[in-house]
Design a protein around this motif. Structure first.
Motif, PDB file in Angstrom:
ATOM      1  N   MET A 111       0.826  -1.207   0.000  1.00 56.68           N
ATOM      2  CA  MET A 111       0.000   0.000   0.000  1.00 56.68           C
ATOM      3  C   MET A 111       0.861   1.258   0.000  1.00 56.68           C
ATOM      4  O   MET A 111       0.518   2.258  -0.637  1.00 56.68           O
ATOM      5  CB  MET A 111      -0.949  -0.004   1.193  1.00 56.68           C
ATOM      6  N   ILE A 112       1.960   1.204   0.738  1.00 57.18           N
ATOM      7  CA  ILE A 112       2.885   2.342   0.725  1.00 57.18           C
ATOM      8  C   ILE A 112       3.426   2.553  -0.692  1.00 57.18           C
ATOM      9  O   ILE A 112       3.481   3.680  -1.193  1.00 57.18           O
ATOM     10  CB  ILE A 112       4.039   2.104   1.721  1.00 57.18           C
ATOM     11  N   SER A 113       3.813   1.458  -1.341  1.00 64.87           N
ATOM     12  CA  SER A 113       4.326   1.575  -2.715  1.00 64.87           C
ATOM     13  C   SER A 113       3.245   2.093  -3.655  1.00 64.87           C
ATOM     14  O   SER A 113       3.532   2.857  -4.580  1.00 64.87           O
ATOM     15  CB  SER A 113       4.852   0.221  -3.200  1.00 64.87           C
ATOM     16  N   TYR A 114       1.991   1.708  -3.430  1.00 60.28           N
ATOM     17  CA  TYR A 114       0.902   2.201  -4.278  1.00 60.28           C
ATOM     18  C   TYR A 114       0.760   3.712  -4.160  1.00 60.28           C
ATOM     19  O   TYR A 114       0.564   4.419  -5.152  1.00 60.28           O
ATOM     20  CB  TYR A 114      -0.416   1.538  -3.868  1.00 60.28           C
ATOM     21  N   ASN A 115       0.840   4.221  -2.929  1.00 57.65           N
ATOM     22  CA  ASN A 115       0.740   5.666  -2.750  1.00 57.65           C
ATOM     23  C   ASN A 115       1.906   6.388  -3.418  1.00 57.65           C
ATOM     24  O   ASN A 115       1.726   7.462  -4.013  1.00 57.65           O
ATOM     25  CB  ASN A 115       0.703   6.007  -1.269  1.00 57.65           C
ATOM     26  N   VAL A 144      -1.573  15.147  -4.360  1.00 59.17           N
ATOM     27  CA  VAL A 144      -2.207  14.077  -5.123  1.00 59.17           C
ATOM     28  C   VAL A 144      -2.427  12.851  -4.254  1.00 59.17           C
ATOM     29  O   VAL A 144      -3.493  12.210  -4.297  1.00 59.17           O
ATOM     30  CB  VAL A 144      -1.354  13.724  -6.364  1.00 59.17           C
ATOM     31  N   ILE A 145      -1.432  12.490  -3.435  1.00 56.06           N
ATOM     32  CA  ILE A 145      -1.583  11.336  -2.548  1.00 56.06           C
ATOM     33  C   ILE A 145      -2.694  11.570  -1.530  1.00 56.06           C
ATOM     34  O   ILE A 145      -3.542  10.697  -1.296  1.00 56.06           O
ATOM     35  CB  ILE A 145      -0.246  11.038  -1.836  1.00 56.06           C
ATOM     36  N   LEU A 146      -2.700  12.750  -0.912  1.00 56.48           N
ATOM     37  CA  LEU A 146      -3.745  13.054   0.068  1.00 56.48           C
ATOM     38  C   LEU A 146      -5.118  13.076  -0.577  1.00 56.48           C
ATOM     39  O   LEU A 146      -6.092  12.535  -0.017  1.00 56.48           O
ATOM     40  CB  LEU A 146      -3.449  14.398   0.736  1.00 56.48           C
ATOM     41  N   ALA A 147      -5.222  13.683  -1.761  1.00 56.42           N
ATOM     42  CA  ALA A 147      -6.514  13.771  -2.432  1.00 56.42           C
ATOM     43  C   ALA A 147      -7.040  12.397  -2.833  1.00 56.42           C
ATOM     44  O   ALA A 147      -8.221  12.087  -2.637  1.00 56.42           O
ATOM     45  CB  ALA A 147      -6.402  14.671  -3.671  1.00 56.42           C
ATOM     46  N   SER A 148      -6.162  11.553  -3.388  1.00 63.18           N
ATOM     47  CA  SER A 148      -6.598  10.215  -3.789  1.00 63.18           C
ATOM     48  C   SER A 148      -6.985   9.379  -2.570  1.00 63.18           C
ATOM     49  O   SER A 148      -7.906   8.559  -2.630  1.00 63.18           O
ATOM     50  CB  SER A 148      -5.501   9.518  -4.586  1.00 63.18           C
ATOM     51  N   THR A 149      -6.297   9.617  -1.437  1.00 62.29           N
ATOM     52  CA  THR A 149      -6.630   8.894  -0.211  1.00 62.29           C
ATOM     53  C   THR A 149      -7.995   9.297   0.315  1.00 62.29           C
ATOM     54  O   THR A 149      -8.843   8.447   0.634  1.00 62.29           O
ATOM     55  CB  THR A 149      -5.559   9.147   0.871  1.00 62.29           C
ATOM     56  N   VAL A 150      -8.222  10.603   0.394  1.00 59.24           N
ATOM     57  CA  VAL A 150      -9.482  11.107   0.955  1.00 59.24           C
ATOM     58  C   VAL A 150     -10.669  10.811   0.041  1.00 59.24           C
ATOM     59  O   VAL A 150     -11.755  10.425   0.510  1.00 59.24           O
ATOM     60  CB  VAL A 150      -9.373  12.624   1.227  1.00 59.24           C
ATOM     61  N   VAL A 333      -4.764   3.074   6.894  1.00 60.46           N
ATOM     62  CA  VAL A 333      -4.625   3.971   5.739  1.00 60.46           C
ATOM     63  C   VAL A 333      -3.807   5.199   6.113  1.00 60.46           C
ATOM     64  O   VAL A 333      -2.961   5.665   5.326  1.00 60.46           O
ATOM     65  CB  VAL A 333      -6.016   4.378   5.211  1.00 60.46           C
ATOM     66  N   SER A 334      -4.022   5.731   7.309  1.00 61.30           N
ATOM     67  CA  SER A 334      -3.305   6.940   7.728  1.00 61.30           C
ATOM     68  C   SER A 334      -1.810   6.687   7.848  1.00 61.30           C
ATOM     69  O   SER A 334      -0.989   7.506   7.411  1.00 61.30           O
ATOM     70  CB  SER A 334      -3.857   7.444   9.064  1.00 61.30           C
ATOM     71  N   VAL A 335      -1.438   5.549   8.453  1.00 57.99           N
ATOM     72  CA  VAL A 335      -0.010   5.245   8.610  1.00 57.99           C
ATOM     73  C   VAL A 335       0.641   5.036   7.244  1.00 57.99           C
ATOM     74  O   VAL A 335       1.751   5.538   6.989  1.00 57.99           O
ATOM     75  CB  VAL A 335       0.178   4.000   9.500  1.00 57.99           C
ATOM     76  N   CYS A 336      -0.023   4.315   6.363  1.00 57.68           N
ATOM     77  CA  CYS A 336       0.523   4.119   5.013  1.00 57.68           C
ATOM     78  C   CYS A 336       0.707   5.447   4.292  1.00 57.68           C
ATOM     79  O   CYS A 336       1.727   5.685   3.647  1.00 57.68           O
ATOM     80  CB  CYS A 336      -0.409   3.217   4.195  1.00 57.68           C
ATOM     81  N   THR A 337      -0.288   6.301   4.410  1.00 59.16           N
ATOM     82  CA  THR A 337      -0.221   7.601   3.742  1.00 59.16           C
ATOM     83  C   THR A 337       0.907   8.455   4.312  1.00 59.16           C
ATOM     84  O   THR A 337       1.648   9.106   3.562  1.00 59.16           O
ATOM     85  CB  THR A 337      -1.569   8.339   3.883  1.00 59.16           C
ATOM     86  N   ALA A 338       1.044   8.454   5.626  1.00 62.78           N
ATOM     87  CA  ALA A 338       2.099   9.254   6.260  1.00 62.78           C
ATOM     88  C   ALA A 338       3.477   8.800   5.791  1.00 62.78           C
ATOM     89  O   ALA A 338       4.345   9.631   5.480  1.00 62.78           O
ATOM     90  CB  ALA A 338       1.985   9.155   7.772  1.00 62.78           C
ATOM     91  N   ILE A 339       3.705   7.489   5.725  1.00 59.85           N
ATOM     92  CA  ILE A 339       5.009   6.985   5.283  1.00 59.85           C
ATOM     93  C   ILE A 339       5.257   7.342   3.824  1.00 59.85           C
ATOM     94  O   ILE A 339       6.361   7.760   3.454  1.00 59.85           O
ATOM     95  CB  ILE A 339       5.089   5.461   5.492  1.00 59.85           C
ATOM     96  N   SER A 340       4.235   7.210   2.983  1.00 59.61           N
ATOM     97  CA  SER A 340       4.412   7.506   1.556  1.00 59.61           C
ATOM     98  C   SER A 340       4.594   9.001   1.306  1.00 59.61           C
ATOM     99  O   SER A 340       5.243   9.388   0.330  1.00 59.61           O
ATOM    100  CB  SER A 340       3.214   6.992   0.757  1.00 59.61           C
TER     101      SER A 340
END
Length: 447
Positions: A111-115, A144-150, A333-340
């Protein structure tokens, strides 16, 4: 590969919906291998060297094929019908916990790699939209990462029923084939304008072990073995062997074509994400980026489902309340997003996931289960091959992880590479390699 996320779930084979033909099973297997992990295969050839890289790719494919069959044989010996129950039966609760941790880590790191891929890929797609410049927020990977996540990945990840997310296999496969064709076309049209780097065609390079990690990440498909085996109309070991040989054979053929086409285009400049190598004004590559971005965004929630299921099984006995479901999903999801957001080098992420998660799941655990269940001694008869695969897996895991941490590879970090400067493109086509390297250095100094 990681596109068939239902494969990672602790699902029993008899829960598979209906019985299918060997052709259908083969298609599902190929689709589970040929997916998002293929994007790093050209980079693995850059790490290992083209000739040795291809040899290693074939070796990983052989081990994939052999160990998938070992899993089913181990299940037959132990009377189990899932990866989890096989390990629990063979090594007890401790083995089950180790397997669960690996099953969590593999999709979590994926998931990190996907972000990271989403941030690298979709920003370049948006830059081709009129009016979107380098200073626009749509050209910023963090936005872009934050927007796609939200907007997409978090809402989709909140689904409780994976069947609502499981209809993307055919679309994902078609998009992957489109990407392969585009990479081949660009090898013929762009490759001649980028002179090869020094020692581009050398037999081997010293960090080949890290390449095995990337290849393992691309080829792992062991967790859906029991599910597909149980879906056969006649689930016999002979039929399973034929399905496995056909699926892995076609998968390694497509993977090798993609890897070679990507590497020969860029040689030593090849990045962990091959799309980082293509110029921003390359509309054909931009279309490939768009296809890949769509595939990634729709696959992320399936990965999240797997990680959440592992947490549910270990800490909640498989029954998450609605509030716990939302909380666990949000944290993952939050932890993955933060790392990416903090890290953007895809190649190292692929390496770590390959050596830390995929290698034990592919090399070590199937071999260890079979050796413990087999009545023969480790280094006698057929068990010699199984023992060798186990030892190779331990070696790749330990040495690969050490080298990845101690000798991380460089990344372009979203920067436009030197050959993409339009004023230099015609020069690159006719300039000797030494002058190209000088041009690259001078361009980097200007940037």
């Amino acid at each position: 590969d990681v596109d068939d996320r239902k494969a990672l779930l602790p699902t029993r084979a008899e829960d598979a919906a209906g019985k299918g033909s060997m052709t259908s099973a083969s298609f599902n297997f190929i689709n589970s291998i040929i997916g998002s992990g293929i994007i790093g295969l050209p980079y693995s050839l850059n790490q290992a060297g083209l000739p040795l890289g291809l040899i290693l790719l074939m070796a990983v494919a052989f081990i994939t094929d052999y160990s998938i069959i070992l899993l089913i044989r181990g299940g037959n010996l132990s009377g189990t019908d899932s990866y989890q129950s096989l390990v629990h039966s063979t090594f007890g609760f401790a083995g089950y916990i180790v397997l669960s941790i690996l099953q969590f880590l593999y999709p979590f790191i994926a998931m990190i790699s996907y972000n990271i891929i989403t941030g690298d890929t979709l920003t370049k797609v948006f830059l081709r939209i009129p009016g979107v410049g380098p200073d626009n927020m749509f050209a910023e990977r963090h936005f872009v990462i934050l927007a796609s996540t939200v907007l997409f990945t978090l809402p989709l990840s909140l689904y409780r029923n994976i069947e609502k997310l499981g209809k993307v296999s055919l679309v994902s496969m078609v998009l992957t084939l489109v990407i392969i064709v585009i990479v081949i076309v660009r090898a013929a049209t762009l490759g001649p304008h980028i002179p090869p780097t020094e020692n581009a065609w050398g037999f081997a390079r010293w960090n080949a072990i890290q390449a095995v990690g990337v290849m393992s990440f691309a080829f792992i498909c062991h967790h859906n073995s029991f599910l597909i085996y149980g879906s056969l109309r006649e689930p016999t070991l002979g039929n399973w062997t034929r399905v496995t040989h056909l699926s892995v054979g076609l998968a390694v053929l497509l993977s090798a074509v993609f890897a070679v086409a990507g590497y020969v285009t860029f040689t030593g400049y090849t990045q962990g994400d091959i799309f980082e190598n293509y110029c921003r004004n390359d509309d054909l590559a931009t279309f490939a980026r768009f296809c890949y971005g769509i595939s990634i965004v729709t696959t992320f929630p399936l990965e999240c489902f797997v990680t959440r299921e592992v947490v549910s099984n270990i800490f909640y006995d498989g029954a998450l309340s609605n509030s716990a479901h939302v909380a666990v999903t949000f944290v993952i999801v939050s932890v993955c997003t933060a790392i990416s957001l903090a890290y953007d080098c895809l190649g190292i992420v692929l390496e770590i996931n390959g050596v830390l998660s995929a290698t034990p799941l592919m090399f070590i655990i199937p071999s260890a289960c079979f050796l413990k269940l087999s009545p023969g001694r480790w280094f006698h008869g057929e068990n010699i091959i199984v023992s060798a695969i186990l030892l190779v897996g331990v070696f790749v895991m330990v040495v690969g992880l050490t080298m990845t941490v101690m000798y991380p590879q460089d990344c372009s970090h979203g920067a436009e590479l030197f050959y993409c400067l339009s004023s230099n493109l015609s020069i690159v086509a006719t300039t000797p390699s030494s002058m190209v390297l000088q041009l690259q250095n001078s361009t980097q100094n200007v940037l």
